[in-house]
Design a protein around this motif. Sequence first.
Motif, mmCIF file in Angstrom:
data_model
loop_
_atom_site.group_PDB
_atom_site.id
_atom_site.type_symbol
_atom_site.label_atom_id
_atom_site.label_comp_id
_atom_site.label_asym_id
_atom_site.label_seq_id
_atom_site.Cartn_x
_atom_site.Cartn_y
_atom_site.Cartn_z
ATOM 1 N N TYR A 1 -45.601 -63.733 -54.323
ATOM 2 C CA TYR A 1 -45.767 -63.312 -55.708
ATOM 3 C C TYR A 1 -45.587 -64.547 -56.579
ATOM 4 O O TYR A 1 -45.063 -65.565 -56.139
ATOM 5 N N GLN B 1 -44.791 -65.821 -60.895
ATOM 6 C CA GLN B 1 -44.455 -65.457 -62.268
ATOM 7 C C GLN B 1 -44.618 -66.673 -63.156
ATOM 8 O O GLN B 1 -43.921 -67.677 -62.989
ATOM 9 N N LYS C 1 -44.893 -64.100 -68.575
ATOM 10 C CA LYS C 1 -45.711 -63.078 -67.920
ATOM 11 C C LYS C 1 -44.908 -62.336 -66.859
ATOM 12 O O LYS C 1 -43.871 -62.811 -66.403
ATOM 13 N N GLN C 2 -45.424 -61.191 -66.467
ATOM 14 C CA GLN C 2 -44.776 -60.426 -65.412
ATOM 15 C C GLN C 2 -45.079 -61.038 -64.053
ATOM 16 O O GLN C 2 -46.099 -61.708 -63.859
ATOM 17 N N ARG C 3 -44.179 -60.781 -63.129
ATOM 18 C CA ARG C 3 -44.410 -61.217 -61.760
ATOM 19 C C ARG C 3 -45.595 -60.447 -61.195
ATOM 20 O O ARG C 3 -45.726 -59.235 -61.407
ATOM 21 N N GLU C 4 -46.455 -61.162 -60.485
ATOM 22 C CA GLU C 4 -47.664 -60.524 -59.960
ATOM 23 C C GLU C 4 -47.856 -60.874 -58.487
ATOM 24 O O GLU C 4 -47.434 -61.940 -58.016
ATOM 25 N N TRP D 1 -36.070 -61.041 -51.645
ATOM 26 C CA TRP D 1 -36.802 -62.103 -52.348
ATOM 27 C C TRP D 1 -36.167 -63.455 -52.080
ATOM 28 O O TRP D 1 -34.950 -63.569 -51.933
#
Length: 115
Positions: A37, A39, A43-46, A105
Amino acid sequence: QVQLVESGGGLVQAGGSLRLSCAASGSIASLNVMGWYRQAPGKQRELVVSFTRGGDTNYADSVKGRFTISRDNAKNTVYLQMNSLKPEDTAIYYCKARLWPFDYWGQGTQVTVSS
């Protein structure tokens, strides 16, 4: 519990390449899902890419054809090969593992792509 340690981030010019590594504390073959992922600031984590134990792989449209995920079960390590990098790829990249029902994570590794 699964511990994940990412490495390989850095500063690269647009069009360049980097390879990220994610070393797991145990057998990655036993994990349900692993993935990367990212980030970016503000911005949001994607999701970048994930793969399941069954072999299904899912890439974000923005990285298809440029990024490739791979794994070395003997080293309990997952890699993310990133080619043709763009400034918009700049972000902190995180490794994630799911050993149902928990998600784990890593601490993240910074990737900066200069134009």
